[in-house]
Scaffold this active site. Sequence first.
Site, short mmCIF file in Angstrom:
data_model
loop_
_atom_site.label_atom_id
_atom_site.label_comp_id
_atom_site.label_asym_id
_atom_site.label_seq_id
_atom_site.Cartn_x
_atom_site.Cartn_y
_atom_site.Cartn_z
N SER A 86 0.81 -1.22 0.02
CA SER A 86 0.03 0.01 -0.10
C SER A 86 0.81 1.32 0.02
O SER A 86 0.15 2.31 -0.11
CB SER A 86 -1.01 0.06 1.20
OG SER A 86 -2.31 -0.75 0.89
N LYS A 104 0.19 3.50 -2.79
CA LYS A 104 -0.82 4.60 -2.99
C LYS A 104 -0.53 5.96 -3.17
O LYS A 104 -1.06 6.74 -3.68
CB LYS A 104 -1.97 4.31 -1.63
CG LYS A 104 -2.70 3.25 -1.77
CD LYS A 104 -3.52 3.28 -0.30
CE LYS A 104 -4.59 2.11 -0.45
NZ LYS A 104 -4.13 0.79 -0.06
#
Length: 240
Positions: free
Chosen positions: A32, A35
């Site tokens: 992540s 992101k």
Amino acid sequence: MKGCFLLYNMKTASFVEVIGEETCKERFPGCSSFKVPLAVMAFDSGVLKDENVVLKWDGKKDPRPEVNRNHNAKTWMRDSVVWFSQRLTPKIGEEKLRTYLAHFKYGNEELSGGITEAWLLSPNDKKALSISAYEQAEFMKRLWKNDLPVSKRAMQLTRDITFLETSPKGFKLHGKTGSNFYDKERKVRLGWFIAHLQNADQEYIVVTNLSDLTPTQEKGYGGLKAKEITKKILSDLSLW
């Protein structure tokens, strides 16, 4: 556990703390932490007009309750919402994604694992979109220096939505965790924390990466552990 820690001084343009240098050169899936560049891409391409555009939850339940609702870019980043990312990448399109990855020099620039999965693949999967801690630091430096080949607005919006907290010593922390596992039992963790740290006269880029070497009994994601370790080291360095 093995890992690495990088602290880069933006004022002196030098690394002032390096722990686990060989591991810092090793590439791992972005998880992540991807992101952050994805937000830059989405804002620059117009797929996200601004930080308040809402995407509607499709009703597929996630174990984390905060994920199971509509989100905008701010809450996507804050709550690390995977489905939101997976809506953005098809809208950007594979060709444009590849161009951005090349321009950002983002790790191995590998998308053969699929444009909705590549950064989420296991660290054991050679098709994973992977990046080293040094490469993460370079990307974050360029983001905070307005040095990526995208609109300044896209970079500013991304910086804005990555704000996390202000430390007791007045340092503003922007950043993103990233988590995955080496095993199906989810006991051997991979963790990232990539960050920017600034007060009135000091400015740093911080990157922490960790991998469990054996199954852990600790609860919690690797990214949260990486963030915890980061704060401990910064505190020891009187930077928190």
